[in-house]
Design a protein around this motif. Structure first.
Motif: not given
Length: 369
Positions: A42-46, A137-144, A150-152
């Motif tokens: 749900p967020n970049v940090y996670r 697949g994991v790295l693509v999810s991170l990139l997306v 980005p969540p507001r």
């Protein structure tokens, strides 16, 4: 049906994963697609934390699968035993949060036909390829998560707080005027509880966000504290409505003067809360809410004094018991008032000092997100 940003990002992650795997010629692309769906956070940090944990967990799964196949071959019992072993190791290293994808890695590697059909070198190459597909697949999810939508969180939390509080205020006014059916309120209370819990979960995601620029971290912390108490005031409003609904019958047996006093106090607090919301969008000056509360004085005595005066005149024990239950409502009113006052003071400080850094970008929204 709600179509949120996370749904869209999941679709984008799957599409990108298949495009990349087809471009570089890795198969089966299905493994990378499943990994992308499982790794989205749900967020970049996670996402950053999960990527590192997924790498460790998938490495444990891949190495275990390779060793077990080389030693014992590949059959249903060995695969099951390897899965148990990997899960035990993940628990030991406190990586149980990535167990799903680690098990997928194990099954993907051990499903390779090793032996007469495939030699050791080819098996290792295939195992490495499938491990690479999972990590792709994991790295693509991170990139997306880093690049797309980005969540507001501040906008989402503000508008959810505002909408939930308005629904609570509606039911409070109806309850205090004794024009509601208790069962109808209870149904809405269940929905409000879910919405408040979802709001608190959203704040936990927002709290995990980290700013890479050190000089902006203090302003980020100030915003997080501000939203923490805004959500806490919404929770206290919900708790108060719940108490009013629970002791609705006892409230209806109060004297008319005391009921009127409670209604006026409640109207003051709800108006105060509404002004705090307006302060977040900078539609009113920081000191406005304080002036409003200080200028409002309709009674010669406090609510608690009024309650005790009426209670002292009672002689019937059943009447006394009903009045005693009202103490829980008065206690909740006090807690709600303190919660609003706390967030109001924080907002006053936030919007009065360091105004160049203390900015909240709240975009116009009309519905819960």
């Amino acid at each position: 049906m709600r179509f949120g940003a996370r749904v869209l990002k999941t679709g984008i992650a799957v599409v990108l994963t298949f495009l990349i795997t087809n471009q570089i010629g890795l198969t089966p692309a299905l493994i990378a697609g499943i990994a992308a769906v499982n790794a989205l956070q749900p967020n970049v940090y996670r996402s950053l934390e999960t990527t590192w944990n997924q790498f460790r967990g998938n490495t444990i799964g891949a190495m275990s699968a390779i060793v077990m196949v080389l030693l014992f071959g590949s059959n249903v019992l060995i695969i099951g035993l390897t899965v148990i072993l990997v899960l035990a190791m993940l628990l030991f290293f406190k990586l149980q949060s990535v167990s799903t994808l680690a098990v997928i890695t194990v099954v993907a590697i051990m499903d390779v036909p090793f032996g007469a059909e495939l030699g050791t070198t080819d098996f290792l190459v295939t195992a490495g390829t499938r491990f690479s597909l999972v990590m792709l697949g994991v790295l693509v999810s991170l990139l997306v998560n880093l690049v797309f939508i980005p969540p507001r969180y501040e906008t989402k939390m503000y508008h959810n707080c505002f909408n939930i509080a308005n629904d609570i205020f509606k039911w409070m006014r109806l309850e205090l005027n004794s024009v509601t059916e208790s069962q109808n309120v209870k149904k809405d209370l269940e929905q409000l509880q879910k919405r408040v819990t979802k709001l608190e979960t959203m704040y936990s995601w927002y709290k995990e966000e980290r700013n890479l620029l050190k000089k902006q971290r203090f302003s980020d912390h100030r915003r997080k504290v501000l939203f923490k108490h805004l959500i806490a005031s919404t929770r206290q409003a919900y708790n108060l409505l719940k108490r009013i609904n629970r002791y609705e019958n006892d409230y209806n047996h109060l004297s008319d003067d005391l009921k009127y006093h409670i209604r006026i106090e409640m109207d003051e607090m709800m108006a105060y809360h509404e002004q705090v919301f307006m302060k977040f969008t900078e539609k009113i000056k920081p000191e406005t809410s304080e002036l409003y509360v200080e200028g409002a004085n309709y009674f010669d005595m406090s609510l608690m004094t009024h309650f005790l005066t009426d209670y002292s005149q009672l002689t019937d024990e059943d009447d006394k018991l009903q009045y005693e239950n009202i103490l829980e409502i008065i206690t909740s009113m006090h807690e709600y008032s303190r919660a609003i006052d706390r967030v109001d003071r924080l907002a006053n400080s936030f919007f009065s000092y360091h105004t160049d850094k203390n900015k909240i970008d709240i975009q116009d929204e009309t519905l819960d997100i």
